[in-house]
Design a protein around this motif. Structure first.
Motif, PDB file in Angstrom:
ATOM      1  N   LYS A 243      30.887  11.056  -8.977  1.00  0.00           N
ATOM      2  CA  LYS A 243      29.480  11.473  -8.916  1.00  0.00           C
ATOM      3  C   LYS A 243      29.129  11.811  -7.467  1.00  0.00           C
ATOM      4  N   VAL A 244      28.509  12.970  -7.270  1.00  0.00           N
ATOM      5  CA  VAL A 244      28.061  13.381  -5.934  1.00  0.00           C
ATOM      6  C   VAL A 244      26.537  13.357  -5.919  1.00  0.00           C
ATOM      7  N   GLU A 245      25.980  12.558  -5.024  1.00  0.00           N
ATOM      8  CA  GLU A 245      24.517  12.448  -4.911  1.00  0.00           C
ATOM      9  C   GLU A 245      24.075  13.114  -3.604  1.00  0.00           C
ATOM     10  N   LEU A 246      23.350  14.201  -3.729  1.00  0.00           N
ATOM     11  CA  LEU A 246      22.912  14.945  -2.554  1.00  0.00           C
ATOM     12  C   LEU A 246      21.653  14.326  -1.949  1.00  0.00           C
ATOM     13  N   GLU A 247      21.391  14.684  -0.689  1.00  0.00           N
ATOM     14  CA  GLU A 247      20.213  14.151   0.001  1.00  0.00           C
ATOM     15  C   GLU A 247      18.923  14.583  -0.700  1.00  0.00           C
ATOM     16  N   THR A 248      19.014  15.648  -1.505  1.00  0.00           N
ATOM     17  CA  THR A 248      17.844  16.177  -2.218  1.00  0.00           C
ATOM     18  C   THR A 248      17.616  15.462  -3.550  1.00  0.00           C
ATOM     19  N   ASN A 249      18.340  14.340  -3.770  1.00  0.00           N
ATOM     20  CA  ASN A 249      18.258  13.574  -5.025  1.00  0.00           C
ATOM     21  C   ASN A 249      18.789  14.355  -6.222  1.00  0.00           C
ATOM     22  N   GLN A 250      19.496  15.424  -5.953  1.00  0.00           N
ATOM     23  CA  GLN A 250      20.157  16.158  -7.030  1.00  0.00           C
ATOM     24  C   GLN A 250      21.576  15.613  -7.166  1.00  0.00           C
ATOM     25  N   VAL A 379       5.437   8.689  -9.205  1.00  0.00           N
ATOM     26  CA  VAL A 379       5.795   9.090  -7.831  1.00  0.00           C
ATOM     27  C   VAL A 379       7.193   8.552  -7.503  1.00  0.00           C
ATOM     28  N   ALA A 380       7.415   7.289  -7.876  1.00  0.00           N
ATOM     29  CA  ALA A 380       8.725   6.658  -7.627  1.00  0.00           C
ATOM     30  C   ALA A 380       9.833   7.419  -8.367  1.00  0.00           C
ATOM     31  N   TYR A 381       9.523   7.849  -9.616  1.00  0.00           N
ATOM     32  CA  TYR A 381      10.513   8.587 -10.414  1.00  0.00           C
ATOM     33  C   TYR A 381      10.902   9.892  -9.706  1.00  0.00           C
ATOM     34  N   PHE A 382       9.914  10.647  -9.232  1.00  0.00           N
ATOM     35  CA  PHE A 382      10.213  11.932  -8.579  1.00  0.00           C
ATOM     36  C   PHE A 382      10.947  11.726  -7.250  1.00  0.00           C
ATOM     37  N   ASN A 383      10.594  10.656  -6.543  1.00  0.00           N
ATOM     38  CA  ASN A 383      11.304  10.378  -5.289  1.00  0.00           C
ATOM     39  C   ASN A 383      12.773  10.055  -5.531  1.00  0.00           C
ATOM     40  N   GLU A 384      13.060   9.539  -6.728  1.00  0.00           N
ATOM     41  CA  GLU A 384      14.443   9.154  -7.042  1.00  0.00           C
ATOM     42  C   GLU A 384      15.218  10.283  -7.716  1.00  0.00           C
ATOM     43  N   HIS A 385      14.522  11.122  -8.516  1.00  0.00           N
ATOM     44  CA  HIS A 385      15.235  12.101  -9.348  1.00  0.00           C
ATOM     45  C   HIS A 385      14.964  13.562  -9.008  1.00  0.00           C
ATOM     46  N   ALA A 386      14.192  13.824  -7.980  1.00  0.00           N
ATOM     47  CA  ALA A 386      13.880  15.221  -7.642  1.00  0.00           C
ATOM     48  C   ALA A 386      13.929  15.399  -6.124  1.00  0.00           C
ATOM     49  N   CYS A 404      12.341  20.181  -9.294  1.00  0.00           N
ATOM     50  CA  CYS A 404      12.788  19.247 -10.335  1.00  0.00           C
ATOM     51  C   CYS A 404      13.330  19.995 -11.546  1.00  0.00           C
ATOM     52  N   LYS A 405      13.959  19.236 -12.446  1.00  0.00           N
ATOM     53  CA  LYS A 405      14.487  19.825 -13.681  1.00  0.00           C
ATOM     54  C   LYS A 405      13.326  20.317 -14.536  1.00  0.00           C
ATOM     55  N   ASN A 406      13.582  21.374 -15.310  1.00  0.00           N
ATOM     56  CA  ASN A 406      12.562  21.885 -16.239  1.00  0.00           C
ATOM     57  C   ASN A 406      12.086  20.783 -17.174  1.00  0.00           C
ATOM     58  N   ALA A 407      13.064  19.935 -17.611  1.00  0.00           N
ATOM     59  CA  ALA A 407      12.742  18.864 -18.561  1.00  0.00           C
ATOM     60  C   ALA A 407      11.719  17.896 -17.959  1.00  0.00           C
ATOM     61  N   ASP A 408      11.866  17.602 -16.637  1.00  0.00           N
ATOM     62  CA  ASP A 408      10.922  16.684 -15.982  1.00  0.00           C
ATOM     63  C   ASP A 408       9.553  17.342 -15.805  1.00  0.00           C
ATOM     64  N   ALA A 409       9.556  18.653 -15.515  1.00  0.00           N
ATOM     65  CA  ALA A 409       8.284  19.384 -15.366  1.00  0.00           C
ATOM     66  C   ALA A 409       7.511  19.349 -16.679  1.00  0.00           C
ATOM     67  N   GLU A 410       8.242  19.496 -17.795  1.00  0.00           N
ATOM     68  CA  GLU A 410       7.588  19.458 -19.116  1.00  0.00           C
ATOM     69  C   GLU A 410       7.099  18.048 -19.447  1.00  0.00           C
ATOM     70  N   LYS A 411       7.953  17.061 -19.105  1.00  0.00           N
ATOM     71  CA  LYS A 411       7.622  15.664 -19.421  1.00  0.00           C
ATOM     72  C   LYS A 411       6.338  15.213 -18.696  1.00  0.00           C
ATOM     73  N   TYR A 412       6.177  15.659 -17.446  1.00  0.00           N
ATOM     74  CA  TYR A 412       5.007  15.233 -16.640  1.00  0.00           C
ATOM     75  C   TYR A 412       4.010  16.375 -16.451  1.00  0.00           C
ATOM     76  N   GLU A 413       3.912  17.195 -17.490  1.00  0.00           N
ATOM     77  CA  GLU A 413       3.066  18.394 -17.456  1.00  0.00           C
ATOM     78  C   GLU A 413       1.615  18.089 -17.115  1.00  0.00           C
ATOM     79  N   LYS A 414       1.133  16.932 -17.596  1.00  0.00           N
ATOM     80  CA  LYS A 414      -0.306  16.600 -17.413  1.00  0.00           C
ATOM     81  C   LYS A 414      -0.687  16.420 -15.933  1.00  0.00           C
ATOM     82  N   TYR A 415       0.339  16.207 -15.063  1.00  0.00           N
ATOM     83  CA  TYR A 415       0.047  16.016 -13.637  1.00  0.00           C
ATOM     84  C   TYR A 415       0.126  17.329 -12.839  1.00  0.00           C
ATOM     85  N   LEU A 416       0.589  18.427 -13.486  1.00  0.00           N
ATOM     86  CA  LEU A 416       0.771  19.697 -12.791  1.00  0.00           C
ATOM     87  C   LEU A 416      -0.572  20.285 -12.353  1.00  0.00           C
ATOM     88  N   ILE A 417      -0.593  20.884 -11.145  1.00  0.00           N
ATOM     89  CA  ILE A 417      -1.829  21.546 -10.694  1.00  0.00           C
ATOM     90  C   ILE A 417      -1.499  22.975 -10.271  1.00  0.00           C
TER      91      ILE A 417
END
Length: 417
Positions: A243-250, A379-386, A404-417
């Motif tokens: 597993k390769v974990e980049l500094e960008t949390n990708q 916020v913690a989730y995005f700091n860890e996974h995006a 972030c992944k499209n799936a995460d954008a859809e999952k947290y759609e209600k917070y999008l501005i």
């Protein structure tokens, strides 16, 4: 003490330089088995001599070389038929080893995991099966009577041995199937986790393991994750997944596959198909080439041909021209889907990683979110996974700009501005 052997090859149609390279590769294969070359014998023919591989005169020359140099074996640059092995051994009175046998021996020595050991053993048994008659010492075909009713004990032993080998192949294949199913289950789990897979492929000794270790070293400092690397043919046989974990949390998975070689025995392509299935599931292939090798274009074509044979189609490819420092080529340098680098000097790895990211994370999107302070876990989730590009705290909550992944954008759609 090193064994000694005479290396023999017949050139039927290839260019002189290609034939010379094949013989040089044979010498390297022998060296990987601890066998030293005590001389070479080559012949130009329109076609291989059916019963003896070499012409009569050359065979006599070979017999004289064997007598004069006292070698342990004679190694041939092609796969020989059972009758050719038998006829040559009777003529020169010395052990005969063909290219396939030599590669099988290297694979047997290098195999570490249960799966690769099973694969090598199946390949070896399949190779042996039609050659049982040729094993003169262990299987004399003495006749013990006349007609078909009373066949000799040698004939009966031959059939018994053949049946035993076929039963052994069936048993080993059954165990291999179980291991392959386990591997498939692991792959399904990885797919569920939505982690992209990048596979390193290429000719043996192109530097795949060195690139893998250099990438791991750059992003996951931790020596326990390193894979074995050495400047020799077939240094690694196992498919390593890291597993390769980049500094960008990708995150992505990097797999290192067995290297290819010219005249790779078809028994081995078949035996290693399950290992190479990792490649079929990849989101991206990184085709590693030793650009300092004058035959790297042939290596590229040969690897592509084998990938095609196992069913690889439609997977994006990045070409990593490794050992650029030895080829006197400008590096690091990027040209579309090609990168020139030196894994040994750890130069060009950032460029390679950026190319990889551009392919496997292209489905990522940039979003702006406003997350109330009461939902701090988001916020913690995005700091860890995006990849968080900006983070601002204001009266209403935390403003994030993320990749972030499209799936995460859809999952947290209600917070999008």
């Amino acid at each position: 003490m090193n064994k000694k052997a005479i290396l023999v090859g017949v050139n039927t149609s290839r260019k002189e330089t290609d034939f010379a390279y094949s013989m040089e590769e044979l010498e390297n294969l022998a060296a990987a088995c601890g066998i030293q070359s005590a001389g070479k014998l080559t012949q130009n023919l329109d076609r291989i001599v059916q019963g003896y591989y070499l012409g009569k005169g050359k065979l006599e020359d070979l017999k004289k070389m064997v007598d004069d140099t006292e070698v342990d074996a004679v190694i041939f640059d092609d796969e020989l038929t059972p009758s050719q092995i038998r006829n040559i051994e009777e003529t020169i009175e010395c052990e005969v080893v063909d290219r396939t046998m030599l590669i099988l021996e290297i694979f047997a020595r290098r195999a570490k995991t249960r799966e690769s050991k099973l694969q090598v053993e199946v390949a070896r048994l399949r190779y042996m099966l039609p050659r049982l008659i040729g094993s003169r010492e262990s299987l004399g075909r003495q006749g013990g009577g006349s007609g078909l009713t009373n066949r000799g004990s040698g004939e009966t032993k031959l059939e018994t041995d053949r049946r035993k080998i076929e039963e052994q192949i069936t048993k080993l294949n059954r165990e291999l199937d179980n291991l392959v199913n386990q591997r498939r289950t692991q792959r399904k789990q990885r797919e569920k986790n939505n982690i992209p897979v990048v596979s390193l492929v290429g000719y043996t000794n192109a530097g795949k393991s060195t690139i893998m270790n250099a990438v791991l070293d750059a992003h996951n400092s931790g020596i326990e994750k390193q894979v074995f690397e050495k400047d020799m043919l077939f240094a690694t046989l196992e498919t390593s997944v890291r597993k390769v974990e980049l500094e960008t949390n990708q995150t992505f998975l990097l797999t290192d596959t067995v290297g290819f070689i010219n005249k790779l025995p078809h028994h081995l392509v078949k035996a290693f198909r399950s290992t190479l299935e990792e490649v079929l599931e990849a989101d991206l292939l990184v085709h590693v080439l030793d650009v300092s090798n004058p035959h790297h274009e042939e290596h590229l074509n040969l690897t592509n041909r084998i990938l095609e044979e196992i069913g690889v189609d439609g997977i994006p490819v990045i070409y990593a021209y490794n050992k650029s420092d030895l080829a006197d080529i400008a590096y690091p340098d990027v040209k579309e889907n090609e990168v020139y680098l030196s894994a040994r000097k750890k130069e060009g790895l950032n460029e390679l990683t950026e190319l990889i990211k551009a392919v496997i994370f292209k489905s990522y999107k940039t979003c702006e979110l406003l997350i109330p302070y009461t939902d701090g876990q988001v916020v913690a989730y995005f700091n860890e996974h995006a990849n968080v590009l900006d983070e601002i705290y204001d009266e209403e909550g935390t403003r994030l700009v993320v990749e972030c992944k499209n799936a995460d954008a859809e999952k947290y759609e209600k917070y999008l501005i």
